[in-house]
Design a protein around this motif. Sequence first.
Motif, PDB file in Angstrom:
ATOM      1  N   GLY A 192     -21.916 -27.198  14.582  1.00  0.00           N
ATOM      2  CA  GLY A 192     -23.323 -26.903  14.493  1.00  0.00           C
ATOM      3  C   GLY A 192     -24.094 -27.701  15.440  1.00  0.00           C
ATOM      4  N   LEU A 193     -23.845 -28.692  15.980  1.00  0.00           N
ATOM      5  CA  LEU A 193     -24.490 -29.406  17.138  1.00  0.00           C
ATOM      6  C   LEU A 193     -23.964 -29.115  18.543  1.00  0.00           C
ATOM      7  CD1 LEU A 193     -24.761 -32.890  15.574  1.00  0.00           C
ATOM      8  CD2 LEU A 193     -26.444 -31.253  15.544  1.00  0.00           C
ATOM      9  N   THR A 238     -32.412 -28.501  16.091  1.00  0.00           N
ATOM     10  CA  THR A 238     -33.382 -27.631  14.948  1.00  0.00           C
ATOM     11  C   THR A 238     -32.704 -28.245  13.741  1.00  0.00           C
ATOM     12  OG1 THR A 238     -33.908 -25.777  16.436  1.00  0.00           O
ATOM     13  CG2 THR A 238     -33.674 -25.427  14.090  1.00  0.00           C
ATOM     14  N   SER A 239     -31.595 -28.531  13.833  1.00  0.00           N
ATOM     15  CA  SER A 239     -30.991 -29.026  12.562  1.00  0.00           C
ATOM     16  C   SER A 239     -31.729 -30.238  11.787  1.00  0.00           C
ATOM     17  CB  SER A 239     -29.314 -29.518  12.527  1.00  0.00           C
ATOM     18  OG  SER A 239     -29.336 -30.589  13.533  1.00  0.00           O
ATOM     19  N   GLY A 289     -33.307 -26.195   8.004  1.00  0.00           N
ATOM     20  CA  GLY A 289     -32.061 -26.074   7.522  1.00  0.00           C
ATOM     21  C   GLY A 289     -31.810 -27.077   6.316  1.00  0.00           C
ATOM     22  N   GLY A 328     -26.616 -31.092   5.360  1.00  0.00           N
ATOM     23  CA  GLY A 328     -27.186 -31.095   6.849  1.00  0.00           C
ATOM     24  C   GLY A 328     -28.064 -32.255   7.219  1.00  0.00           C
ATOM     25  N   ASN A 329     -28.833 -32.086   8.626  1.00  0.00           N
ATOM     26  CA  ASN A 329     -29.475 -33.306   9.052  1.00  0.00           C
ATOM     27  C   ASN A 329     -30.852 -33.234   8.855  1.00  0.00           C
ATOM     28  OD1 ASN A 329     -26.863 -34.375  10.116  1.00  0.00           O
ATOM     29  ND2 ASN A 329     -27.104 -32.844  11.920  1.00  0.00           N
ATOM     30  N   ASN A 330     -31.245 -32.208   8.033  1.00  0.00           N
ATOM     31  CA  ASN A 330     -32.846 -32.170   7.882  1.00  0.00           C
ATOM     32  C   ASN A 330     -33.227 -33.363   7.214  1.00  0.00           C
ATOM     33  OD1 ASN A 330     -35.372 -31.460   7.514  1.00  0.00           O
ATOM     34  ND2 ASN A 330     -34.806 -29.352   6.682  1.00  0.00           N
ATOM     35  N   ASP A 341     -39.095 -21.040  11.287  1.00  0.00           N
ATOM     36  CA  ASP A 341     -37.773 -20.509  11.307  1.00  0.00           C
ATOM     37  C   ASP A 341     -37.619 -18.825  11.903  1.00  0.00           C
ATOM     38  OD1 ASP A 341     -36.908 -22.659  10.011  1.00  0.00           O
ATOM     39  OD2 ASP A 341     -37.063 -21.858   8.021  1.00  0.00           O
TER      40      ASP A 341
END
Length: 536
Positions: A138-139, A448-449, A453, A459-461, A471
């Motif tokens: 994802g990154l 954005t993560s 999200g 996730g990283n939020n 979004d």
Amino acid sequence: MKNKKKLLGAAACTAAALVLTACGGGGSGPSQGAGEPVIDGTLTVAINEDPGNLLRHINSSATLSYVYPWAYEAPVYFDADGEAQGWLAESWEETPTSLQFTIRDDVLCDDGSSLTAETVANNYRWILDPENGSSFVGLVVPADAVVEHDDAARTVTLTTETPNSFLLPQLGIHPIYCQGALDDPDSVAAATNGTGLYRLVQAVQGDHYTFERKDDYAWGPEGGVDGSTPGVPKSVVVRIIENPSTRANLLLSGELNLTAVQGPDEDRVAASADPLIANSLVTGGFAYSQAEGRPTADEQVRIALTQALDLDALMRVQTADKGERASRLAVLPPQICQYDAATTNLPASDPEAAAATLDDLGWVMGPNGIRERDGEQLTLHFAWNTRWPETSATAELIAEQWAAVGVGVEQDGSEYGVFIERVRAENAASEIDVVWHAANYSVPNVLTSFVAGPVPPTGNNYAAISNPEFDALVGEASQYTGAEACATWEQAESEMYSSADYVPFAMRPEVTYSRGIEATLGGAWDTATSFILVQE
């Protein structure tokens, strides 16, 4: 087929550490030395901490970004004009949902094997394999990517269902490991198996890493070097030196050729050494928790809290008066998108308006000077880390400015590893009201993560941020490729800042100084193998 893609901005950064900090990238160009090449010399580099496991696919440490480029290469690099140039890839094609590389046919690995399209493809497959636990899903490699290869045509093709504006800079600069490393990841935890100009010959954890030149290396990018170029070091020694004053002293005495210097030593170093690599890093910022039940889930509370702060003053403390206000999510080179969405959209300092808003929301001043509503005090749990030495003083100033409008702060400062474990814990956003956030990368979609999200642990939020307008605009921006997407990304970030979801406020220069070095490809860590030694 394309063999170049024009991007805006400066030179490239290596794939950054993506948790809450990143590598030094970019470049100010070659040093000004004009001496004769030093034949078979030793180039000595100093970094401030051990890089840990040398497999980049599982180690997102910023420090590793200064070590792996000596031994590993990527499909492309970005030159000083922000233009993509071929390295392991001789050409490529990109759309919002696909990226295809054509891989060179003359590249050899440390173990003598040839680099194939399948091996390049297997790097991306390895990252995507959930059993490997890579932090780059994802990154760097989109989670929905499908990877195919054709060894006869030497092509690697990634396709995604979700459009992505920046597939080339995301994937193209990530290092490629040889097949033996992928088959046995432990074999490269403290060794190398790559295609770069150097191979690791000695690793003493916490002390130094020694690389030796491969004299038969002959596949560098156009304008670069090979194993016989005059001035190419015979050895590269990367030393671990924690004390910044010691690094500065060793550079000035000639015992080091290359090191980053910040703080009180920088002025004296700058007077005698060349700024070989220079870029800016976001070093100060925070996000408000939007988890259910937290006071900061209310947008008006977040705006009021931000109005209560003097972000210019916080920036000066956080950067030791050497920086400027942060302007956007992604500031590292190659700077595909350049705009100022943050300072123009974050709530301006206005403590009186902040106090009035909190009064209107029912948060009234209590007898002990802390605001209350329905028996609950407005005391914020603030989690931050000590990676930057100025952060402690910045956190104290934030608390003082909030106290002036009747907001209490419960400080939760910790060293970086403990901090990451804390904010990544399940339901952390339900306990932490304000979380320090200063991540760096070159393209906004990677970051954005951290502001949208899934929340941890999936996730990283960290702050459970939810902004439907942001979004939607991100989705719209993803329909475009490269710089064409920037205007919509600016709109998306503007929505986030005006809602005070995330408040980046400080950006400071990070400069790597050199003695006796010239850079043939424009001075960047991912092209460090192009550095040559010259007589001063």
